[in-house]
Design a protein around this motif. Structure first.
Motif, PDB file in Angstrom:
ATOM      1  N   ARG A 374       0.834  -1.205   0.000  1.00 59.50           N
ATOM      2  CA  ARG A 374       0.000   0.000   0.000  1.00 59.50           C
ATOM      3  C   ARG A 374       0.870   1.257   0.000  1.00 59.50           C
ATOM      4  NH1 ARG A 374      -3.458  -1.343   3.719  1.00 59.50           N
ATOM      5  NH2 ARG A 374      -5.448  -1.448   2.604  1.00 59.50           N
ATOM      6  N   LEU A 375       2.001   1.205   0.700  1.00 55.45           N
ATOM      7  CA  LEU A 375       2.898   2.362   0.761  1.00 55.45           C
ATOM      8  C   LEU A 375       3.552   2.634  -0.586  1.00 55.45           C
ATOM      9  CD1 LEU A 375       4.704   2.033   4.216  1.00 55.45           C
ATOM     10  CD2 LEU A 375       3.410   4.009   3.394  1.00 55.45           C
ATOM     11  N   ILE A 376       4.042   1.591  -1.247  1.00 56.39           N
ATOM     12  CA  ILE A 376       4.744   1.808  -2.522  1.00 56.39           C
ATOM     13  C   ILE A 376       3.755   2.279  -3.591  1.00 56.39           C
ATOM     14  CG2 ILE A 376       4.567  -0.541  -3.473  1.00 56.39           C
ATOM     15  CD1 ILE A 376       7.635   1.764  -3.645  1.00 56.39           C
ATOM     16  N   ILE A 377       2.535   1.738  -3.585  1.00 54.39           N
ATOM     17  CA  ILE A 377       1.528   2.181  -4.539  1.00 54.39           C
ATOM     18  C   ILE A 377       1.119   3.623  -4.250  1.00 54.39           C
ATOM     19  CG2 ILE A 377      -0.818   1.847  -5.388  1.00 54.39           C
ATOM     20  CD1 ILE A 377       1.110  -0.255  -6.386  1.00 54.39           C
ATOM     21  N   GLY A 378       0.854   3.926  -2.979  1.00 55.26           N
ATOM     22  CA  GLY A 378       0.416   5.268  -2.614  1.00 55.26           C
ATOM     23  C   GLY A 378       1.453   6.331  -2.903  1.00 55.26           C
ATOM     24  N   SER A 379       2.710   6.069  -2.521  1.00 52.95           N
ATOM     25  CA  SER A 379       3.763   7.064  -2.754  1.00 52.95           C
ATOM     26  C   SER A 379       4.059   7.223  -4.244  1.00 52.95           C
ATOM     27  CB  SER A 379       5.037   6.666  -1.993  1.00 52.95           C
ATOM     28  OG  SER A 379       5.467   5.377  -2.350  1.00 52.95           O
ATOM     29  N   THR A 380       3.914   6.150  -5.013  1.00 52.50           N
ATOM     30  CA  THR A 380       4.088   6.256  -6.467  1.00 52.50           C
ATOM     31  C   THR A 380       2.955   7.071  -7.084  1.00 52.50           C
ATOM     32  OG1 THR A 380       5.242   4.120  -6.573  1.00 52.50           O
ATOM     33  CG2 THR A 380       4.326   4.966  -8.623  1.00 52.50           C
ATOM     34  N   LEU A 381       1.751   6.914  -6.552  1.00 55.37           N
ATOM     35  CA  LEU A 381       0.619   7.721  -7.030  1.00 55.37           C
ATOM     36  C   LEU A 381       0.844   9.202  -6.762  1.00 55.37           C
ATOM     37  CD1 LEU A 381      -2.463   5.553  -5.963  1.00 55.37           C
ATOM     38  CD2 LEU A 381      -1.574   5.883  -8.275  1.00 55.37           C
TER      39      LEU A 381
END
Length: 395
Positions: A374-381
């Motif tokens: 969730r962190l890697i997806i969110g920060s990439t978004l």
């Protein structure tokens, strides 16, 4: 066409963020703050790219950074000889060594309470607009000022009582913002104006994405909370400590660059031998649709797809090393790619955060580890939102 792509990009970003939200049904409560933040972000991008005031701010900032780097090179040349002006330049010397001097400036500003004042003022303003809570907004500001790791030390007494969504918010803030100590290194590889724009836009993008992924009520903290303490040591102790911190930061970056670049080189060789296309070339094709949706022209999308993958799988420095090798990019592609690279959104940074939090609370370290995806997806978004936002204002 670019306006249509911009709308599609926003829709995809919001859909993906909603898909990994802790409470999808609660997102509507954050609708007004999200719209306000997007409008502010668009206004900021427009001012920087299309007004004389914005141009003056960018030029002044660029000159200020160049001034600091020039004086940092005085110390570098004294220690290593007249190396900063020679070609070919040595990456570690030109890009990283100025961190020592920049960290010493940060130490001086912290000693006199200037940075604490900035955190208090801007943190309060962000909290009023984003409605994410005092602890979260101050943690985001602290991440910019004191760095990704120091944030958790400054709020360590609160960490054991935080829930999973609250831990996500604070970790996401430190992943998606960039501390000022590292900006000097970025400006040696990217255009200083886009570095500054990227830092500003990421700040708003971070709270847009957080408001979607974690629309829960904010953390309750005492009214006197400030998240950041002034230095109480002697002036020269603070100064030397920050110089040493700058050098430690360099020593942390160098092994990652050596290891990741060597690993990617080996993977490129293996993939080329087995399937006839390099590892990065394959990733470029996989991530090219994302690059196109962000606003990159189709002819540049495969190259940018490689950069996206490299940044996420390794770190932004390795991606920047590859980026500066690219030639004949359109101005719009350069703006989008540069802004996208300005964050710590990668698996390596998540590992560092997990280790730091685990040293304070093992249980909460496990919480972050369980939310790595969730962190890697969110920060990439966050990076995607900032990149697509700047792309709409560049021809």
């Amino acid at each position: 066409m670019k306006y249509l792509i911009f709308i599609i990009s926003l829709l995809i970003i919001f859909i993906v963020a909603s898909a990994i939200s802790f409470k999808t049904r609660e997102i509507k409560r954050k609708a007004i703050p999200i719209v306000v933040l997007l409008l502010i972000e668009a206004i900021v991008a427009f001012i920087f790219l299309h007004t004389s005031v914005g141009t003056t701010i960018l030029n002044t900032t660029s000159m200020g950074l160049e001034y600091l780097i020039r004086h940092a090179n005085k110390g570098i040349d004294f220690v290593f000889g007249d190396i900063s002006h020679k070609t070919p330049v040595v990456f570690v010397i030109v890009a990283l060594m100025p961190l020592v001097f920049i960290c010493s400036i940060i130490g001086i500003l912290k000693y006199f309470g200037i940075l604490r004042l900035i955190i208090l003022i801007l943190g309060s303003l962000i909290n009023k607009v984003a409605k994410v809570g005092k602890l979260e907004s101050f943690s985001a500001m602290s991440a910019v000022v004191v760095g990704m790791m120091a944030v958790y030390v400054s709020i360590k007494e609160y960490i054991p009582n935080l829930t999973k969504p609250q831990m996500y918010t604070i970790a996401a803030c430190s992943l998606s913002t960039v501390d000022i100590a590292i900006l000097g290194a970025y400006t040696q590889m990217l255009s200083p104006q886009f570095v500054f724009i990227g830092v500003c836009l990421n700040f708003f993008s971070t709270f847009v994405i957080i408001s979607i992924i974690n629309p829960n009520d904010p953390v309750e903290v005492p009214s006197h909370f400030s998240s950041f303490k002034d230095e109480h040591h002697s002036f020269f102790e603070v100064l030397t400590d920050h110089m040493l911190d700058g050098f430690k930061l360099i020593l942390a970056i160098i092994p990652m660059l050596l290891g990741f670049i060597a690993l990617i080189s080996m993977l490129n060789d293996i993939f080329s031998y087995i399937i006839g296309i390099s590892f990065q070339g394959l990733l470029g094709y996989i991530f090219s649709p994302l690059a196109f949706v962000l606003g990159v022209p189709w002819q540049d999308s495969i190259q940018f797809g490689q950069i996206i993958a490299t940044k996420i799988l390794t770190n932004e420095f390795v991606a920047m090393v590859d980026y500066i090798k690219l030639e004949n990019l359109s101005p719009r592609t350069e703006a989008i790619m540069s802004v996208f690279l300005i964050s710590f959104a990668n698996f390596g940074s998540i590992g560092i955060i997990i280790a730091c939090i685990a040293s304070i609370s093992k249980e909460h370290g496990k919480i972050i580890a369980a939310n790595s995806f969730r962190l890697i997806i969110g920060s990439t978004l966050v990076s995607c939102l900032s990149a697509t936002m700047v792309g709409i204002f560049v021809s």
